[in-house]
Design a protein around this motif. Structure first.
Motif, PDB file in Angstrom:
ATOM      1  N   SER A  33      -4.613   5.666   5.000  1.00  7.56           N
ATOM      2  CA  SER A  33      -4.666   4.208   4.904  1.00  7.56           C
ATOM      3  C   SER A  33      -5.185   3.842   3.519  1.00  7.56           C
ATOM      4  O   SER A  33      -6.395   3.774   3.293  1.00  7.56           O
ATOM      5  CB  SER A  33      -5.571   3.619   5.993  1.00  7.56           C
ATOM      6  OG  SER A  33      -5.066   3.915   7.280  1.00  7.56           O
ATOM      7  N   ASP A  34      -4.267   3.640   2.602  1.00  8.09           N
ATOM      8  CA  ASP A  34      -4.622   3.397   1.208  1.00  8.09           C
ATOM      9  C   ASP A  34      -3.895   2.160   0.701  1.00  8.09           C
ATOM     10  O   ASP A  34      -2.662   2.116   0.738  1.00  8.09           O
ATOM     11  CB  ASP A  34      -4.232   4.597   0.329  1.00  8.09           C
ATOM     12  CG  ASP A  34      -4.843   5.907   0.810  1.00  8.09           C
ATOM     13  OD1 ASP A  34      -6.040   5.915   1.116  1.00  8.09           O
ATOM     14  OD2 ASP A  34      -4.096   6.900   0.883  1.00  8.09           O
ATOM     15  N   TRP A  35      -4.673   1.169   0.231  1.00  6.71           N
ATOM     16  CA  TRP A  35      -4.061   0.013  -0.406  1.00  6.71           C
ATOM     17  C   TRP A  35      -5.088  -0.712  -1.274  1.00  6.71           C
ATOM     18  O   TRP A  35      -6.296  -0.541  -1.110  1.00  6.71           O
ATOM     19  CB  TRP A  35      -3.451  -0.951   0.611  1.00  6.71           C
ATOM     20  CG  TRP A  35      -4.413  -1.540   1.612  1.00  6.71           C
ATOM     21  CD1 TRP A  35      -5.207  -2.634   1.450  1.00  6.71           C
ATOM     22  CD2 TRP A  35      -4.653  -1.062   2.944  1.00  6.71           C
ATOM     23  NE1 TRP A  35      -5.939  -2.880   2.585  1.00  6.71           N
ATOM     24  CE2 TRP A  35      -5.612  -1.926   3.522  1.00  6.71           C
ATOM     25  CE3 TRP A  35      -4.151   0.000   3.699  1.00  6.71           C
ATOM     26  CZ2 TRP A  35      -6.077  -1.758   4.825  1.00  6.71           C
ATOM     27  CZ3 TRP A  35      -4.616   0.173   4.992  1.00  6.71           C
ATOM     28  CH2 TRP A  35      -5.559  -0.692   5.542  1.00  6.71           C
ATOM     29  N   TRP A  67     -10.297  -2.054  -3.320  1.00  8.57           N
ATOM     30  CA  TRP A  67      -9.353  -1.337  -2.472  1.00  8.57           C
ATOM     31  C   TRP A  67      -9.949  -1.127  -1.098  1.00  8.57           C
ATOM     32  O   TRP A  67     -11.150  -1.362  -0.871  1.00  8.57           O
ATOM     33  CB  TRP A  67      -8.951  -0.006  -3.113  1.00  8.57           C
ATOM     34  CG  TRP A  67     -10.119   0.800  -3.631  1.00  8.57           C
ATOM     35  CD1 TRP A  67     -10.828   1.774  -2.996  1.00  8.57           C
ATOM     36  CD2 TRP A  67     -10.735   0.639  -4.921  1.00  8.57           C
ATOM     37  NE1 TRP A  67     -11.827   2.248  -3.788  1.00  8.57           N
ATOM     38  CE2 TRP A  67     -11.797   1.581  -4.990  1.00  8.57           C
ATOM     39  CE3 TRP A  67     -10.504  -0.193  -6.032  1.00  8.57           C
ATOM     40  CZ2 TRP A  67     -12.627   1.692  -6.106  1.00  8.57           C
ATOM     41  CZ3 TRP A  67     -11.319  -0.070  -7.149  1.00  8.57           C
ATOM     42  CH2 TRP A  67     -12.359   0.872  -7.185  1.00  8.57           C
ATOM     43  N   HIS A  68      -9.135  -0.705  -0.171  1.00  8.47           N
ATOM     44  CA  HIS A  68      -9.552  -0.510   1.213  1.00  8.47           C
ATOM     45  C   HIS A  68     -10.742   0.439   1.279  1.00  8.47           C
ATOM     46  O   HIS A  68     -10.748   1.491   0.636  1.00  8.47           O
ATOM     47  CB  HIS A  68      -8.377   0.043   2.023  1.00  8.47           C
ATOM     48  CG  HIS A  68      -8.674   0.297   3.461  1.00  8.47           C
ATOM     49  ND1 HIS A  68      -9.257  -0.635   4.288  1.00  8.47           N
ATOM     50  CD2 HIS A  68      -8.462   1.395   4.243  1.00  8.47           C
ATOM     51  CE1 HIS A  68      -9.389  -0.126   5.493  1.00  8.47           C
ATOM     52  NE2 HIS A  68      -8.918   1.101   5.500  1.00  8.47           N
ATOM     53  N   ASN A  69     -11.738   0.058   2.074  1.00 11.78           N
ATOM     54  CA  ASN A  69     -13.003   0.801   2.097  1.00 11.78           C
ATOM     55  C   ASN A  69     -12.834   2.274   2.407  1.00 11.78           C
ATOM     56  O   ASN A  69     -13.496   3.122   1.809  1.00 11.78           O
ATOM     57  CB  ASN A  69     -13.961   0.179   3.129  1.00 11.78           C
ATOM     58  CG  ASN A  69     -14.466  -1.179   2.684  1.00 11.78           C
ATOM     59  OD1 ASN A  69     -14.522  -1.455   1.489  1.00 11.78           O
ATOM     60  ND2 ASN A  69     -14.812  -2.032   3.649  1.00 11.78           N
ATOM     61  N   GLY A  83       0.827  -1.195   0.000  1.00  8.95           N
ATOM     62  CA  GLY A  83       0.000   0.000   0.000  1.00  8.95           C
ATOM     63  C   GLY A  83       0.864   1.248   0.000  1.00  8.95           C
ATOM     64  O   GLY A  83       2.086   1.193  -0.145  1.00  8.95           O
ATOM     65  N   ARG A 113      -3.615  -6.495   2.774  1.00  8.85           N
ATOM     66  CA  ARG A 113      -4.531  -6.327   3.898  1.00  8.85           C
ATOM     67  C   ARG A 113      -4.156  -5.130   4.757  1.00  8.85           C
ATOM     68  O   ARG A 113      -4.911  -4.722   5.624  1.00  8.85           O
ATOM     69  CB  ARG A 113      -4.537  -7.595   4.756  1.00  8.85           C
ATOM     70  CG  ARG A 113      -5.084  -8.812   4.017  1.00  8.85           C
ATOM     71  CD  ARG A 113      -5.152 -10.021   4.933  1.00  8.85           C
ATOM     72  NE  ARG A 113      -5.724 -11.178   4.251  1.00  8.85           N
ATOM     73  CZ  ARG A 113      -5.896 -12.364   4.831  1.00  8.85           C
ATOM     74  NH1 ARG A 113      -5.528 -12.532   6.103  1.00  8.85           N
ATOM     75  NH2 ARG A 113      -6.415 -13.362   4.143  1.00  8.85           N
ATOM     76  N   GLU A 114      -2.981  -4.616   4.551  1.00 12.42           N
ATOM     77  CA  GLU A 114      -2.531  -3.377   5.176  1.00 12.42           C
ATOM     78  C   GLU A 114      -1.443  -2.803   4.270  1.00 12.42           C
ATOM     79  O   GLU A 114      -1.130  -3.361   3.235  1.00 12.42           O
ATOM     80  CB  GLU A 114      -2.064  -3.602   6.618  1.00 12.42           C
ATOM     81  CG  GLU A 114      -0.975  -4.642   6.774  1.00 12.42           C
ATOM     82  CD  GLU A 114       0.402  -4.037   6.668  1.00 12.42           C
ATOM     83  OE1 GLU A 114       0.764  -3.214   7.513  1.00 12.42           O
ATOM     84  OE2 GLU A 114       1.120  -4.389   5.722  1.00 12.42           O
ATOM     85  N   LYS A 115      -0.873  -1.662   4.665  1.00 14.51           N
ATOM     86  CA  LYS A 115      -0.067  -0.930   3.685  1.00 14.51           C
ATOM     87  C   LYS A 115       1.405  -1.277   3.640  1.00 14.51           C
ATOM     88  O   LYS A 115       2.078  -0.936   2.661  1.00 14.51           O
ATOM     89  CB  LYS A 115      -0.215   0.576   3.926  1.00 14.51           C
ATOM     90  CG  LYS A 115       0.101   1.041   5.330  1.00 14.51           C
ATOM     91  CD  LYS A 115      -0.330   2.492   5.504  1.00 14.51           C
ATOM     92  CE  LYS A 115      -0.211   2.958   6.937  1.00 14.51           C
ATOM     93  NZ  LYS A 115      -0.770   4.318   7.112  1.00 14.51           N
ATOM     94  N   THR A 159      -6.822  -4.171  -2.582  1.00  9.88           N
ATOM     95  CA  THR A 159      -7.112  -5.488  -2.009  1.00  9.88           C
ATOM     96  C   THR A 159      -7.216  -6.590  -3.060  1.00  9.88           C
ATOM     97  O   THR A 159      -7.161  -7.771  -2.716  1.00  9.88           O
ATOM     98  CB  THR A 159      -8.424  -5.438  -1.204  1.00  9.88           C
ATOM     99  OG1 THR A 159      -9.478  -4.945  -2.043  1.00  9.88           O
ATOM    100  CG2 THR A 159      -8.279  -4.516  -0.003  1.00  9.88           C
TER     101      THR A 159
END
Length: 726
Positions: free
Chosen positions: A181-183, A240-242, A174, A214-216, A185
């Protein structure tokens, strides 16, 4: 009629061509070709005039190493990308093992990266590189990844390999950010040979959807079931992350296909003629390699350990000298350390390559190396933090992220775990206690730091004991993740300021020492090179005062300068902390000359011996240079070394109970320290004190001494002679 026929024939030819392209994309057929330039490079032999007996020993140890591990201990340079491609292509049903293309190591240029849209320039496709780091703010010119301008399934990030490449896998992360918090999925992967017609990688009849992050920060690897040959590869985010945006960093694994014109090989690839062991070594392999070097060069090497890690692994060092195991009068001591951050593996491998290189070149009669070994006592400590390095090795060079294995097993940043002596010295200077009550050098370690309950890593305690035992003159600690050399101070004087130029009294010589490494590195001072992350150090010759970059209390560099005679610097030797094994030959070429040149700087300045009138060396005599508010001390036999730039200096030698002596010492531009010896004599006061100490601190005459030793009558007879006896 003929025009219609010609048009139809062109369309039919184009269709056949596209079918061929699609077939190659689907099945990964190789394009045949021969890389004559690469073959010519491989045929070049390293001109090592090794004595026959030593050559036999080398071959014997290579064979023994091969018998133990299946690989020779001192191997020639790894196979070329062309040869690897040919081997991998044979039997394409098997899973291909291809190296990273070089997004993280910057082999892939910015112009090779394209995207559908971007949020702003700081989040453009050129920032979509694995492990690239952002600044403190989210609106900076250098941000932490590629972010699409819109959040929809039509966005993509693309790499132009510039030549046919056998793609085998994609690694994603990410966006690097403290605030967002950007990534991604999930995503698709597409290929093309012309950047216009694209084919999606499929699972049967359906488009293949790869799971993303699942995380950056933790990288995720997705390997292809079969390699795909193409020029372009495109990643198309599908979800992508909500609470975030479409943002990603990535690396592509792929083997370049043979290039008949050799253009990109000549332009991008570096070869080496050094016959060294270019591979990553785990702890056991590192110990074995050090043992082999010691057996090949027993007369100039010695292996020892300085202590243990938290997990009980010994911290092995190798000494290289013409008289290993002993400090020779007048011979300076030098050290390289690496791996205080366990995931910065490149420094560890560079030191293992360096010890092999010195051994081989010494045996071959290289006069430069022989002179360096004969005139210097060199210490190499390849792995300060072996526990952290083990963690990084578990996940591998591409999947460790930015921090896995950085800290010691018990959670300490070893490089910044030393006592903060800066505050002690600076507070004493404010109170005008320097030099009356607090010296400007060898600042003592606080008592609280030496207690058993202090938050100090075992590795740090071992380093301090090592630094106090050996009179090091110059040292460098190899780190990773940047291309820059930093020098003390690493902590800012002003409270609450994170970046501030904070020079030492030896700022000029530190500037030269750092430049000696950076200027001889293949990339550091190249003004056209791309920045690693957020700082363009090339504008300042890739050297910087540590505190001007970011403040850090208790660094190894500051401690070494304030508590010992040693001038310590940090060399950040590559943008990639843990480069792929195939990158090691190029990284060696980038750093080899710098490693040697920096070692040679230990012979710059003045040196000498401080003796008394009877010719005995005086330990802990203080050497002061007028105009530089930082002194050094003599070693156990009275010898000293003082690093200085060219010029004329007034130098004073002093010791408790001796009369200070001064002289002018001139440092030239040629390499080699100027001899500047001192003979100092005892002061009258010190002699009186010595006599008083010997006789119980009382000024007693000789007759009184006799009174204490003889009966009263004997004393009277002695005092008055015959008259007394009468």
């Amino acid at each position: 009629m003929s025009a219609l026929f010609l048009k139809g024939w062109c369309n039919w030819s184009l269709t056949l061509s596209m079918l061929a392209v699609l077939r190659s994309l689907s099945y990964g057929y190789p394009v045949e070709g021969r890389d004559y330039y690469r073959e010519d490079q491989l045929n070049r032999e390293h001109d090592l005039h090794i004595p026959e007996s030593a050559q036999h020993a080398l071959e014997r140890h290579q064979l023994q190493g091969s018998n133990r591990s299946g690989k020779s201990v001192f191997r020639k340079a790894p196979k070329t990308s062309t040869e690897r491609s040919k081997q991998d292509t044979e039997g394409s049903e098997t899973k291909a093992e291809c190296p990273p293309m070089g997004l993280e190591t910057l082999k892939i240029d910015d112009v090779q990266l394209h995207a559908s849209t971007m949020k702003r320039y700081g989040l453009g496709p050129h920032r979509g590189r694995l492990n690239i780091q952002a600044g403190l703010n989210d609106d900076e010119f250098y941000d932490g990844g590629w972010c699409a301008g819109r959040n929809d399934p039509l966005q993509w990030l693309e790499v132009d390999a510039r030549r046919l490449t056998k793609f085998t896998a994609v690694i994603t992360q990410g966006r690097s950010s403290l605030w967002s918090s950007d990534w991604v999925t999930s995503y698709k992967v597409l290929f093309s040979n012309d950047s216009h017609t694209w084919v999606t990688l499929k699972n049967g009849s359906r488009d293949l959807i790869f799971p993303g992050n699942r995380e950056k920060e933790i990288p995720v690897l997705n390997s292809f079931r079969k390699p795909v040959v193409a020029r372009y590869i495109r990643v198309n985010p599908r979800s992508w992350h909500n609470n975030g945006d479409i943002c990603m960093r990535m690396e592509i694994l792929g083997c370049p296909m043979p290039d008949p014109n050799n253009y990109y090989h000549r332009r991008n690839e570096i070869t080496t003629t050094d016959s060294l062991d270019f591979k990553h070594h785990n702890y056991k392999e590192m110990r074995q390699l050090m043992k082999v070097v010691n057996e090949l060069c027993p007369n100039i090497t010695r292996i020892y350990n300085i202590g243990k890690s938290y997990n009980g692994q010994k911290l092995y060092a190798i000494e290289i000298s013409d008289n290993p195991g002993e400090h020779e009068l007048g011979e300076p001591e030098f050290r390289y350390t690496a791996g205080s951050h366990g995931n910065e593996v490149l420094g560890r491998e560079l030191l293992l390559l360096l010890m092999q290189f010195i051994c081989q070149e010494y045996l071959s009669g290289n006069q430069r190396i022989q002179h360096l070994v004969d005139e210097t006592r060199i210490h190499l400590l390849p792995s300060v933090n072996p526990d952290g390095c083990d963690k990084a090795f578990e996940v591998g060079s591409e999947l460790g992220g930015w921090s896995v294995g950085r800290w010691s097993q018990d959670g300490f940043d070893i490089h910044h775990n030393f006592p903060d002596l800066n505050s002690i010295l600076w507070e004493a200077e404010i109170q005008n206690l320097v030099p009356r009550k607090v010296l400007n050098h060898h600042v003592p370690i606080p008592e609280w730091y030496q207690s058993k309950n202090a938050t100090v890593a075992m590795e740090t305690r071992a380093l301090i004991a090592w630094m106090e035992k050996i009179p090091f003159v110059l040292g460098g600690n190899l780190q990773g993740g940047e291309l820059v050399v930093t020098y003390p101070y690493d902590r800012t004087r002003s409270h609450g300021i994170t970046q501030e130029q904070t020079p030492t009294p030896d700022d000029h010589i530190f500037g030269w020492l750092s430049f000696s490494y950076a200027s001889t590195h293949r990339l550091m001072t190249d003004a056209s090179r791309r920045v690693c992350h957020t700082e363009d150090f090339a504008k300042e010759d890739s050297t910087t005062n540590g505190a001007a970059w970011h403040t850090a209390a208790g660094s190894m560099n500051d401690f070494s300068y304030l508590h010992t005679n040693c001038f310590e610097l940090s060399m950040f030797v590559g943008c990639d902390k843990f480069p792929h094994e195939t990158e090691l030959p190029e990284e060696w070429e980038n750093n080899r000359e710098s490693l040697l040149v920096f070692m040679e700087q230990v012979h710059r300045g003045i040196k000498g011996v401080v003796r008394d009138v009877k010719g005995r060396g005086i330990t802990n005599a203080i050497i002061s240079v007028e105009g530089i508010n930082h002194d050094v001390r003599t070693a156990a036999e009275g010898d000293y070394w003082r690093l200085l730039n060219p010029g004329e200096y007034k130098v004073t030698a002093r010791a408790d109970g001796y009369t200070p002596t001064s002289k002018m010492c001139e440092v030239g531009y040629e390499m080699g320290a100027t001899q500047c010896d001192f003979v100092i004599s005892r002061t009258n006061l010190s002699r009186i004190k010595e006599i008083m100490e010997r006789f119980g601190k009382q000024p007693i005459s000789f007759p009184v001494r006799q009174l204490q030793r003889r009966p009263q009558q004997q004393w009277l007879g002695h005092r008055f002679g015959r008259r007394g006896r009468e």
